[in-house]
Motif scaffolding. Structure first.
Motif, PDB file in Angstrom:
ATOM      1  N   GLU A 148       0.787  -1.109  -0.074  1.00 53.77           N
ATOM      2  CA  GLU A 148       0.151  -0.105   0.052  1.00 53.77           C
ATOM      3  C   GLU A 148       0.853   1.400  -0.039  1.00 53.77           C
ATOM      4  N   SER A 149       2.082   1.092  -0.066  1.00 52.98           N
ATOM      5  CA  SER A 149       3.125   2.282  -0.020  1.00 52.98           C
ATOM      6  C   SER A 149       3.371   2.874  -1.395  1.00 52.98           C
ATOM      7  N   PRO A 150       3.234   4.244  -1.667  1.00 51.63           N
ATOM      8  CA  PRO A 150       3.536   4.447  -3.015  1.00 51.63           C
ATOM      9  C   PRO A 150       4.951   4.712  -3.214  1.00 51.63           C
ATOM     10  N   VAL A 151       5.480   4.906  -4.632  1.00 53.25           N
ATOM     11  CA  VAL A 151       6.932   4.814  -4.832  1.00 53.25           C
ATOM     12  C   VAL A 151       7.138   6.133  -5.447  1.00 53.25           C
ATOM     13  N   GLU A 162       5.612  -1.127 -11.853  1.00 52.51           N
ATOM     14  CA  GLU A 162       6.182  -1.045 -13.276  1.00 52.51           C
ATOM     15  C   GLU A 162       7.339  -0.043 -13.219  1.00 52.51           C
ATOM     16  N   VAL A 163       7.009   1.053 -12.179  1.00 52.64           N
ATOM     17  CA  VAL A 163       8.163   1.857 -12.001  1.00 52.64           C
ATOM     18  C   VAL A 163       9.570   1.201 -11.555  1.00 52.64           C
ATOM     19  N   THR A 164       9.066   0.156 -10.802  1.00 52.86           N
ATOM     20  CA  THR A 164      10.186  -0.410  -9.990  1.00 52.86           C
ATOM     21  C   THR A 164      11.108  -1.380 -11.117  1.00 52.86           C
ATOM     22  N   GLN A 165      10.054  -2.012 -12.056  1.00 53.87           N
ATOM     23  CA  GLN A 165      10.704  -2.746 -13.041  1.00 53.87           C
ATOM     24  C   GLN A 165      11.565  -2.121 -13.955  1.00 53.87           C
ATOM     25  N   PHE A 166      11.119  -0.776 -14.210  1.00 54.93           N
ATOM     26  CA  PHE A 166      12.036  -0.292 -15.317  1.00 54.93           C
ATOM     27  C   PHE A 166      13.105   0.385 -14.675  1.00 54.93           C
ATOM     28  N   ALA A 167      12.950   0.679 -13.429  1.00 51.84           N
ATOM     29  CA  ALA A 167      14.250   1.213 -12.606  1.00 51.84           C
ATOM     30  C   ALA A 167      15.351   0.154 -12.484  1.00 51.84           C
ATOM     31  N   ILE A 168      14.986  -1.239 -12.608  1.00 53.69           N
ATOM     32  CA  ILE A 168      15.797  -2.309 -12.582  1.00 53.69           C
ATOM     33  C   ILE A 168      16.522  -2.356 -14.002  1.00 53.69           C
ATOM     34  N   TRP A 169      15.725  -2.230 -15.117  1.00 51.38           N
ATOM     35  CA  TRP A 169      16.127  -2.305 -16.246  1.00 51.38           C
ATOM     36  C   TRP A 169      17.065  -1.171 -16.586  1.00 51.38           C
ATOM     37  N   GLY A 170      16.780  -0.170 -16.268  1.00 52.42           N
ATOM     38  CA  GLY A 170      17.693   1.057 -16.345  1.00 52.42           C
ATOM     39  C   GLY A 170      18.846   0.894 -15.886  1.00 52.42           C
ATOM     40  N   LEU A 171      18.876   0.476 -14.627  1.00 54.95           N
ATOM     41  CA  LEU A 171      20.166   0.103 -13.886  1.00 54.95           C
ATOM     42  C   LEU A 171      21.029  -0.843 -14.861  1.00 54.95           C
ATOM     43  N   LEU A 172      20.543  -1.935 -15.301  1.00 56.17           N
ATOM     44  CA  LEU A 172      21.176  -3.110 -16.182  1.00 56.17           C
ATOM     45  C   LEU A 172      21.699  -2.522 -17.330  1.00 56.17           C
ATOM     46  N   ARG A 173      20.840  -1.503 -18.035  1.00 48.54           N
ATOM     47  CA  ARG A 173      21.330  -1.030 -19.030  1.00 48.54           C
ATOM     48  C   ARG A 173      22.170   0.006 -18.940  1.00 48.54           C
ATOM     49  N   GLY A 174      22.378   0.484 -17.853  1.00 47.63           N
ATOM     50  CA  GLY A 174      23.339   1.752 -17.530  1.00 47.63           C
ATOM     51  C   GLY A 174      22.899   3.112 -18.027  1.00 47.63           C
ATOM     52  N   ASP A 175      21.438   3.023 -18.341  1.00 50.05           N
ATOM     53  CA  ASP A 175      20.983   4.398 -18.866  1.00 50.05           C
ATOM     54  C   ASP A 175      19.416   4.711 -18.115  1.00 50.05           C
ATOM     55  N   LEU A 178      17.043   6.603 -20.508  1.00 52.80           N
ATOM     56  CA  LEU A 178      16.393   6.245 -22.008  1.00 52.80           C
ATOM     57  C   LEU A 178      15.577   5.239 -21.663  1.00 52.80           C
ATOM     58  N   ILE A 179      15.628   4.212 -20.840  1.00 45.49           N
ATOM     59  CA  ILE A 179      14.680   2.926 -20.537  1.00 45.49           C
ATOM     60  C   ILE A 179      13.526   3.547 -20.082  1.00 45.49           C
ATOM     61  N   THR A 180      13.439   4.546 -19.216  1.00 45.81           N
ATOM     62  CA  THR A 180      12.207   5.039 -18.512  1.00 45.81           C
ATOM     63  C   THR A 180      11.349   5.808 -19.398  1.00 45.81           C
ATOM     64  N   THR A 181      11.917   6.419 -20.645  1.00 51.33           N
ATOM     65  CA  THR A 181      10.964   7.169 -21.262  1.00 51.33           C
ATOM     66  C   THR A 181       9.832   6.551 -22.044  1.00 51.33           C
ATOM     67  N   VAL A 190       9.348   9.889 -14.551  1.00 52.54           N
ATOM     68  CA  VAL A 190      10.408  10.749 -13.689  1.00 52.54           C
ATOM     69  C   VAL A 190      10.708  10.012 -12.378  1.00 52.54           C
ATOM     70  N   ALA A 191       9.602   9.042 -11.889  1.00 54.86           N
ATOM     71  CA  ALA A 191       9.701   8.348 -10.720  1.00 54.86           C
ATOM     72  C   ALA A 191      10.758   7.218 -10.959  1.00 54.86           C
ATOM     73  N   ALA A 192      10.696   6.420 -11.925  1.00 51.78           N
ATOM     74  CA  ALA A 192      11.620   5.531 -12.346  1.00 51.78           C
ATOM     75  C   ALA A 192      12.824   5.920 -12.224  1.00 51.78           C
ATOM     76  N   GLU A 193      13.259   6.777 -13.172  1.00 48.73           N
ATOM     77  CA  GLU A 193      14.709   7.429 -13.393  1.00 48.73           C
ATOM     78  C   GLU A 193      15.092   7.901 -11.847  1.00 48.73           C
TER      79      GLU A 193
END
Length: 755
Positions: A148-151, A162-175, A178-181, A190-193
Motif C-alpha cells: 500500500e506504499s506509493p513509490v 512497473e516503475v520498479t521494473q523499469f528502474a531495474i532495467w535502467g540500472l542493468l542497461r546503464g541508462d 532512456l529506458i524509462t521514457t 520521472v519516478a523510475a529515473e
C-alpha cells in the motif's frame, strides 16, 4: 574372491603353528585386525560421499502464483510469488519469461553466472556495483510486504510495480533515462529515473544500511528469465535515534515568548527518501528534545509531521544512519512564524502622493511598540519598541534601513522578521512643513489566518481588517506674507526743481504672488504648479497688502502695476519663505520711483550765456527717474522766449532724441541749435518725455533759471596805430654784449704795449 577368503589370504602367514597357549593370540590376529582395516576403508568412503549428500538436500523454492501483463499495452508481465513477494525480471535480454505455476529456486544473486549477454551467451554475472543498486531498488520500490506504499509519489498499484521494473532495467542497461521514457505516464518516467539514480548514488556511497542484502534471485526451470524479489534480514543489529529541535531565529522575541514553543512537535521516521514507509513517530518535549527510540541499524529519513506552536512546518527531510549499539542524534530547526513589517506611508492631507510647496515627506518618525499577545491588548510595558523614519517618498519600512532608534530588530535572512503579536504605531515627529496629526494610535495585530501570518488593523470598535500598509495624513503648515509699499524721494539739486512736489497715493499697486516652491500648492481649492502665479494682491492707501493661507513654501513677489504717478519697480522681485504655521512673514519694502524729470539748458561750455552768433549750439541736460528699463522713449525740447507762455507763434527752436534707458533713472543730453537772425535776449527750454506718443513726464516752467540761456550781443573793437619795426628786437642784447667785450679787449692790449 570373497572378503573372508581375502582376509584369510592376508593373515595366513600369521596363523600360529604352536601350542594351545598361543591360540588366543592367533584368533585376535585373524578376526579383529581385518575388522579394524575394514572400518577404516568404510569411513574414507563416507567422507568422499558426504558433500554429495549435502547438496542433494531440497533447495528453497517459490512458486509463481500469478502472471499477467501490466495494463498499459506494453505486454510486459508481472509476477507474484507464493511467499507474497512481487517478482521482477532480472535478465531483460532473456526473452523467455517464467510462467504461472513454475517453481523457482531461491539463490544468492552473487552466485548466479548464467545471465544472457549481448552476444547471446549465458555466461553473464551481476557486478558488485549492480548488486548494491539492486538492493536499493528492491528495498524502496514496490514490495509485496508493503503493497500500500506509493513509490516516489506513484500510487501503490500496478504503476508503482512497473516503475520498479523499469528502474531495474535502467540500472542493468546503464541508462536510467532512456529506458524509462517508454513508460505511459510522465510521472512514472520521472519516478523510475529518480529511483534508479538514487540507487546508483547509494552504490557509489558503498551501500550499507537496511537496504544491504535485500535482493534475492529466483532461477526458473528450462533456462527462463531469472526473477528478482526483496527479502529482509532477520534479527538485524539495533541502535537508538534521538532528535533535538530548536528555533532557527535566536532573537529573544522568539525565544522568550509565550506565543512560541518547542513542545509537541511530531516527527516521522521513514525508511525511504520519499518518506512513504513510516517506521514510527517521535514527540518533542518543552526543551525540544525527544526520547531515544530503538531501531534496526541502517539509514533513516526524518520528516516533521506537526510543528510546535508558533512555528512553520519544516518540509526538509533529514538523513541519519543508525549504528548498532550507538545513539544517533539529529538536530532539526523550525522557522518561527512571522512576517516582514508593515509599510508606513506618510501623505499630505490633500494629496495621495507627494508634498506641497517646500514641505517634505522625509523625516516623519513613527514609534512602534510590540506586545506578546494576539488579542490586541496594549497594557503594560511593551516587550520591544523601535523608531522608524520616512524617506523622500514618505515611506518607512520595518527595517534597519528605516530604523533610527529603539531595540534590536529581529531579522531572517538579512531582512526584518517580526513575531506574532500586537503592535502600536504612532507618529511622534512630523516631517518638515507639516503638523502632527490628531488621529489616535493605530493598533495592529499580526496573527495566523489559515496558517498564514496576516496583518490586521483594529478599529475603535475592535473590528479587524486585513492590511499591508498604514497611511498617516498630515496637514501642511499655512502662513502669510505682508508687503509695505513706499515712495522714492524725487530728484532734488540746487539747480533742479521737481515738476510735482506732492507724493501721489500709494494705493492700487498690484503685486503678483508666484509659487517658487519645489512642488505644487493648494490655495483656495486650486492647485498651483511651481513658477505659476498664485494670485494678485493690491495695496491700500497706506501702501499695505497681505495674503494669508499660503502653504509651507517659497513665493516670489513681483509688482505688475504701479500706482498712478509711480514707475513700475522691475528690480523688486524678492522671494519670501513661509515656514511657520499661522505666522505672517514681512516681505522687503517695495519702493517705487516717481515719474519725474529735471533739466538744465546750457551752452557747450556749460554756461547760461551765449554770444549772439549766426548759429548757437546749446545742450539740454535731462535727468529722469521712474522710467522702465528697456522701453523706448523720446525726449522733446522746445525753446521759447524766456517768461513767455509757449505757443506755436513764439517758438524759437525745437529738437528731440529717442533713447532706451538701461535703468529707471539716468540722464540724456539733447543738442539744439539756434539759427534765427533775430533772437530774444533769453530763451527757456520746455521739456517732456513721451512713450509711444504719450507724455510720461515734463518740465515746462517758463521762469526756470536752470532752463534759461541768455543771448549776449557781440561788441565792436577800435584799431591802435604802431610804428614800423626797423629790426628784430630779439638781436639787441647780443649785439650790445659783443660790442662791450670788444672794447675791453682793445683796452687790455693797448696797455701792455705801453709798458
Amino acid at each position: 574372491m570373497n572378503i573372508h577368503a581375502f582376509t584369510s589370504f592376508l593373515i595366513a602367514p600369521l596363523r600360529p603353528q604352536c601350542e594351545p597357549g598361543k591360540r588366543r593370540y592367533a584368533i585376535l590376529l585373524s578376526w579383529i585386525l581385518p575388522l579394524f582395516i575394514g572400518g577404516l576403508l568404510v569411513s574414507q568412503l563416507c567422507l568422499l560421499w558426504t558433500p554429495r549428500l549435502v547438496l542433494a538436500e531440497e533447495p528453497e523454492t517459490i512458486t509463481v502464483t500469478e502472471r499477467k501483463d501490466y495494463p498499459d499495452g506494453l505486454r510486459i508481465p508481472q509476477w507474484n510469488g507464493s511467499n507474497g513477494a512481487f517478482l521482477y525480471c532480472g535478465d531483460e535480454l532473456n526473452k523467455r519469461g517464467a510462467n504461472y505455476g513454475d517453481t523457482l529456486t531461491v539463490m544468492n544473486p552473487r552466485d548466479y553466472h548464467d545471465l544472457r549477454t549481448a552476444d547471446g551467451l549465458h555466461n553473464g554475472s551481476y557486478s558488485e556495483y549492480q548488486l548494491k543498486a539492486l538492493d536499493y531498488i528492491l528495498y524502496h520500490g514496490a514490495r509485496g510486504d508493503r503493497s500500500e506504499s506509493p513509490v516516489y509519489g506513484i500510487p501503490a498499484d500496478w504503476r508503482a510495480r512497473e516503475v520498479t521494473q523499469f528502474a531495474i532495467w535502467g540500472l542493468l542497461r546503464g541508462d536510467p533515462h532512456l529506458i524509462t521514457t517508454v513508460l505511459p505516464e510522465p510521472g512514472m518516467s520521472v519516478a523510475a529515473e529518480r529511483l534508479c539514480r538514487d540507487a546508483l548514488a547509494y552504490a557509489d556511497a558503498g551501500g550499507g544500511g537496511p537496504e544491504e542484502g535485500s535482493a534475492k534471485l529466483l532461477v526458473p526451470p528450462a533456462g527462463r528469465q531469472v526473477l528478482l524479489f526483496m527479502t529482509t534480514k532477520a534479527d538485524a543489529p539495533k541502535g537508538q535515534l534521538k532528535l533535538k529541535k530548536r528555533s532557527s531565529l535566536p532573537h529573544t522575541l522568539f525565544q522568550e515568548n509565550e506565543l512560541y514553543s518547542l513542545e509537541k512537535a511530531v516527527y516521522g521516521i521513514f525508511s525511504d527518501k520519499d518518506c512513504s514507509a513510516k517506521v514510527c513517530e517521535i514527540l518533542t518535549d518543552s526543551a525540544g528534545e525527544t526520547n531515544a527510540v530503538e531501531l534496526p541499524e541502517g539509514t533513516y529519513y526524518i520528516k516533521e509531521i506537526t510543528p510546535p506552536a508558533g512555528h512553520e512546518l519544516n518540509l526538509n527531510v533529514s538523513t541519519i544512519t543508525v549504528s548498532s549499539g550507538a545513539v544517533s542524534e539529529v538536530c532539526c530547526e523550525d522557522i518561527p512564524y512571522g512576517r516582514h513589517g508593515l509599510t508606513i506611508k506618510k501623505e499630505d492631507a490633500e494629496l495621495q502622493s507627494g508634498s506641497q510647496g517646500n514641505a517634505s515627506l522625509k523625516g516623519a518618525e513613527f514609534t512602534v511598540s510590540y506586545y506578546a499577545n494576539t488579542n490586541g491588548t496594549t497594557e503594560g510595558e511593551p516587550q520591544a519598541s523601535w523608531v522608524f523614519s520616512t524617506d523622500e517618498k514618505g515611506v518607512a519600512e520595518f527595517s534597519e534601513a528605516s530604523k533610527v532608534g529603539g531595540d534590536e530588530l529581529p531579522t531572517r535572512d538579512g531582512t526584518s522578521w517580526l513575531p506574532l503579536g500586537t503592535y502600536t504605531i504612532q507618529e511622534t515627529k512630523a516631517p518638515s512643513g507639516y503638523t502632527l496629526p490628531s488621529n489616535p494610535v493605530a493598533v495592529c495585530v499580526l496573527s495566523l489566518d489559515s496558517a498564514v501570518p496576516t496583518w490586521k488593523q483594529l478599529s475603535d470598535a475592535g473590528i479587524a481588517s486585513d492590511i499591508s500598509s498604514l497611511t498617516f495624513k498630515d496637514t501642511v503648515k499655512l502662513g502669510g506674507i505682508h508687503i509695505t509699499k513706499q515712495a522714492h524721494d524725487p530728484l532734488y539739486t540746487d539747480l533742479h526743481a521737481p515738476e510735482v512736489t506732492q507724493t501721489p497715493s500709494l494705493a492700487e499697486a498690484e503685486i503678483a504672488v508666484i509659487n517658487s516652491s519645489n512642488h505644487a500648492i493648494l490655495y483656495q481649492g486650486i492647485w498651483i504648479e511651481p513658477n505659476t502665479a498664485v494670485t494678485t494682491i493690491t495695496t491700500n492707501d497706506a501702501g499695505s497688502a497681505q495674503i494669508d493661507g499660503l502653504p509651507f513654501g517659497s513665493y516670489t513677489l513681483k509688482e505688475v502695476k504701479a500706482p498712478d504717478g509711480f514707475a513700475l519697480n522691475t528690480d523688486w522681485n524678492p522671494t519670501v519663505s513661509v515656514s511657520e504655521n499661522q505666522v505672517v512673514v514681512e516681505a522687503p519694502v517695495l519702493v517705487d520711483a516717481r515719474l519725474c524729470m529735471s533739466t538744465e539748458l546750457a551752452t557747450l561750455d556749460n554756461s547760461h550765456e551765449a554770444v549772439d552768433e549766426k548759429d548757437i549750439e546749446l545742450i539740454d541736460h535731462i535727468s529722469y527717474e521712474g522710467l522702465t528699463p528697456g522701453q523706448e522713449y523720446r525726449a522733446n525740447v522746445t525753446l521759447y522766449p524766456a517768461g513767455q507762455d509757449p505757443s506755436p507763434e513764439n517758438k524759437v527752436a525745437s529738437a528731440h532724441l529717442d533713447f532706451t534707458p538701461e535703468k529707471a533713472e539716468g540722464t540724456v543730453n539733447v543738442p539744439i541749435t539756434l539759427s534765427n537772425d533775430s533772437l530774444p535776449d533769453a530763451v527757456t527750454a520746455h521739456d517732456e518725455i513721451a512713450h509711444n506718443g504719450t507724455k510720461v513726464a515734463s518740465h515746462t516752467d517758463k521762469h526756470s533759471k536752470s532752463q534759461t540761456v541768455h543771448i549776449v550781443k557781440r561788441k565792436s573793437s577800435s584799431k591802435k596805430e604802431t610804428l614800423p619795426h626797423t629790426g628784430t628786437e630779439n638781436f639787441t642784447i647780443p649785439v650790445l654784449a659783443l660790442s662791450g667785450a670788444g672794447l675791453l679787449l682793445f683796452a687790455f692790449v693797448s696797455g701792455r704795449r705801453l709798458r
